[in-house]
Design an enzyme around this catalytic site. Structure first.
Site, PDB file in Angstrom:
ATOM      1  CG  ASP A 190       5.457  -3.631  -3.419  1.00  0.00           C
ATOM      2  OD1 ASP A 190       4.679  -4.579  -3.569  1.00  0.00           O
ATOM      3  OD2 ASP A 190       5.276  -2.512  -3.919  1.00  0.00           O
ATOM      4  CG  ASP A 195       5.532   1.234  -4.001  1.00  0.00           C
ATOM      5  OD1 ASP A 195       4.731   0.440  -3.473  1.00  0.00           O
ATOM      6  OD2 ASP A 195       5.753   1.260  -5.224  1.00  0.00           O
ATOM      7  CG  ASP A 251       3.580  -1.848   0.504  1.00  0.00           C
ATOM      8  OD1 ASP A 251       3.162  -3.016   0.458  1.00  0.00           O
ATOM      9  OD2 ASP A 251       3.936  -1.206  -0.496  1.00  0.00           O
TER      10      ASP A 251
END
Length: 769
Positions: free
Chosen positions: A175, A477, A481
């Site tokens: 990410d 996070d 995700d």
């Protein structure tokens, strides 16, 4: 709890939230009505038995090695047992306790029984020595040591197998926000009413425009502002993006609490990763006007706008030319690595807003909207990220960025971090989603960045990579995700900014939210695998040498030089202390210069086979020479205790060979086996402790170990024999080895809890039946 992937809407008719479930969207206040076994989750868990332990990939490989070696050892033991029995009953071998050779009708049954028990003990000892029971200990020690050290490096391991699997990772899908960047956002660019404005001062803007903007900021936010009683700067709490927008409003003179108390919130739609925007419906207390405010990804909010708010509060059409101009502003901000947030609103009549229970399920109108403002938020890259990405790339690991941000921002950050390299491409999630399966597999090697990606897009990329044979690690996070974290071979969640959903779906939690920590996890993962290989090489050398010496001696003379007690002593110190010494070898940066270990890579490499065969052959030749010619070479002929001294020298030389070979095993491929030796104090302590124990056994506990005290010159001879293993190992490393594996002890496909459930589903009728 329902078993479905769709979230359950909680409202007045369905007010209960269940423990064990996660809030995926929205916010609220809860009243706890049951805990522990009185919850739905507690009742469910009470009906389940304890889950069986899961074998890690490395344990599966080791089981194959242990079975293979154990079968050879058992075969040798049976052959030795039969040969010794034949030798005894044919009069070629002495009986137990010096009882002499077997004589039919003369030897007592007690002596025969004692002799058979002695022979049986030798055979059983061979089996005990051959079975490498130190392997599970070495794995446990290595994993426990690595997990403890990884905590120091700010990584919390939640699933044991993830430690070693991370060492085999071939690609990392990361990410952007909070992982590659600091997640410390500030508004640095503002564009409204047709031009760029100063961030802290809105000049030439009417009070009405400013009032609308403040209401959009304060009401369409889940942040909170605390004003210290003693004065000072207000404290803002909330997500980094929310904080950045609210702080910008405060700098412009917004009274957050007063603005919120001026109107009533009728309906809220919190930000989610699919729509990439958040909305609110408010009703002013004074005039009763109802307004809808939206904020979110700039191009998405802009796409729902038909008009634009001018500086004097007048509403003007958003023509194609003006729309193009705003898009150019968005691209300009994105090119500077800014996250673009747009604000829009519309007025609705009170009659359009339902009341009562219908309001709970009412969807906020998404358009047409009036465009208000555009802000650019800067989230700087973390220090050291670029170097960490370079280390991953030099280690043969492809790093990809999967983000929900604008493609221009994503490209700018990816270029700054070194992820978007020459020949790499950046695409949007919708483009990747619409590829055919063959197109995805063809384009994926070139894709470095996927922007505007939804949770399903991230999951689709992970599944495609796994289907192509990659070992995939995913960092994330957010709740969005979670599917990719769960489906990846290794899921790494952020410990500070990570949501509970992300953490629950992960295998390792990165406690400092830093991508550089991921590199440390990779290093430890590779270290575990390499340390186990070192121990296997060392252990198999002991096993091969001991088995060969006893087998050849038993077949040729009916006698074995290494007794049962001596072999058990060797087994004890080499298995236990050897495992502790080699399994705790700290990782080095050289591990990141090698390619990842593939799924089908053999555990016993050709280099290991070469090293162990060289050492085993050397030990067998020297010790068998002492067995058959030792009395003559050592000048013991004619002495009554010649056989005892000779056997003690053989035993002592054998143990010292293993001690010197333990140092060889530290560096299976490097010429300099002493590199970092003195820094590894535990290893040095174990080797010295083993040497002291050996001296005690030979010199003070000789009756127990069937040995005799040795003259100092015999000790020097044994040390010289052990020492020679070092130059032999040095010369041996110049012998080339073929690439094709000699020993095909491979790992069958990794079957973690995740993949087993997937296989069960795929093999069923599609409904999980």
């Amino acid at each position: 709890m329902t078993g479905e992937s769709e979230p359950v809407h909680i409202y007045s008719k369905n007010p209960f939230v269940l423990s064990g479930c996660k809030v995926a969207d929205g916010y609220g206040t809860i009243l706890v009505t049951g805990v522990g076994m009185m919850t739905e989750w507690g009742r469910l868990m009470s009906e389940l038995g304890e889950e069986p332990g899961e074998e890690t990939p490395l344990q599966v490989r080791l089981n194959g090695v242990a079975t293979f070696v154990g079968q050879i050892g058992l075969s040798v033991a049976v052959i030795v047992l039969l040969i010794l029995l034949i030798f005894y009953f044919t009069g070629h071998k002495e009986g137990a306790n010096g009882s002499g050779k077997y004589k039919p009708h003369h030897t007592s049954s007690t002596t025969i029984l004692n002799s058979i028990v002695d022979i049986l003990a030798i055979a059983i000892t061979i089996v005990v020595v051959a079975v490498p029971e130190g392997l599970p200990l070495a794995v446990t020690l290595s994993l426990a040591y690595a997990m403890k050290k990884m905590m120091v490096d700010r990584a919390l391991v939640r699933r044991l197998a993830a430690c070693e699997t991370m060492g085999s990772a071939t690609t990392i899908c990361t990410d952007k926000t909070g992982t590659l960047t600091l997640n410390a956002m500030n508004v640095v660019d503002v564009w409204l009413a047709d031009k760029y404005r100063e961030v802290e001062h809105l000049t030439d803007i009417s009070e009405g425009f400013q009032s609308l903007l403040f209401e959009a900021i304060a009401q369409n936010s889940n942040a909170s502002v605390f004003n210290p009683p003693g004065g000072g700067d207000p404290e803002v709490m909330g997500s980094p993006t929310e904080k950045a927008v609210v702080i910008w409003g405060l700098k412009m003179g917004m009274d957050f609490n007063r603005t919120r108390s001026a109107s009533e919130i009728l309906q809220v739609e919190t930000f989610n990763s699919i729509k990439k925007k958040a909305g609110v419906v408010v009703k002013e207390f004074q005039c009763g006007k109802v307004r809808v405010y939206w904020k979110g990804a700039a191009e998405i909010v802009l796409g729902n706008c038909e008009t634009m708010l001018d500086a004097d509060e007048s509403i003007i059409p958003l023509t194609a030319l003006k729309m193009s101009e705003v898009k150019n502003v968005i691209e300009g901000m994105a090119a500077k690595s800014l996250r673009c947030i747009a604000f829009g609103f519309r007025e609705v009549s009170a009659e359009e807003v339902p009341s009562g229970e219908q309001l709970d399920v009412w969807k906020i109108p998404e358009g047409p909207l009036t465009f208000m403002a555009l802000v650019g938020i800067k989230d700087p890259c973390r220090p050291g990220v670029e170097r960490a990405v370079q280390k991953c790339q030099s280690a043969g690991i492809k790093v990809r960025m999967l983000t929900g941000d604008n493609i221009m921002t994503a490209k700018a950050i990816a270029t700054e971090c070194g992820i978007l390299t020459e020949g790499g491409i950046a695409i949007e999630g919708s483009v990747f989603r619409n590829y055919t399966e063959n197109q995805r597999k063809r384009e994926l090697p070139k894709i470095c960045v996927m922007a505007r990606s939804s949770p399903s897009d991230k999951l689709l990329m992970v599944q495609t990579l796994k289907a192509m044979g990659d070992v995939v690690a995913v960092t994330g996070d957010g709740t969005n995700d979670a599917p990719a974290l769960h489906d990846a071979d290794i899921g790494l969640a952020m410990g500070i900014e990570g949501t509970e959903v992300a953490k629950e779906s992960s295998d390792i939690i990165i406690l400092d939210d830093n991508f550089a920590t991921v590199v440390k996890v990779v290093r430890w993962g590779r270290s575990i695998y390499v340390n186990i290989q070192k121990f296997i090489q060392f252990q198999l050398t002991v096993n091969v040498a001991a088995l060969t010496i006893n087998f050849i001696a038993a077949v040729s003379s009916g006698d074995v030089p290494l007794t049962a007690v001596q072999l058990l002593w060797v087994n004890l110190i080499m298995d236990t202390l050897g495992a502790l010494a080699l399994a705790t070898e700290p990782p080095t940066d050289e591990l990141l210069e090698r390619p990842p270990v593939g799924r089908e890579e053999p555990l016993i490499s050709n280099t290991m086979v070469r090293n162990l065969l060289l050492q085993a052959v050397y030990q067998v030749v020297v010790l068998l020479t002492l067995q058959f010619r030792g009395k003559h070479l050592l000048g013991l002929e004619g002495r009554a205790d010649a056989k005892d001294i000779n056997n003690t020298v053989i035993f002592n030389a054998f143990v010292l060979c293993q001690l010197f070979n333990e140092v060889n095993a530290r560096k299976p491929q490097k010429l300099n086996i002493f590199d970092g030796l003195l820094q590894h104090r535990l290893f040095m302590g174990i080797v010295l402790s083993t040497l002291v124990l050996q001296v005690i056994i030979v010199e003070f506990l000789n009756e127990f170990a069937s040995t005799v005290k040795l003259h100092w010159k015999f000790w020097l001879l044994c040390i010289a024999i052990g020492f020679l293993s070092w130059p032999i190992a040095f010369v041996g490393k110049f012998i080339p080895v073929p690439e094709k594996p000699w020993l095909g002890v491979r790992l069958r496909p990794w079957r973690t809890r995740k993949t087993r459930s997937n296989e069960l589903f795929e093999s069923s009728d599609g409904n999980g039946a």
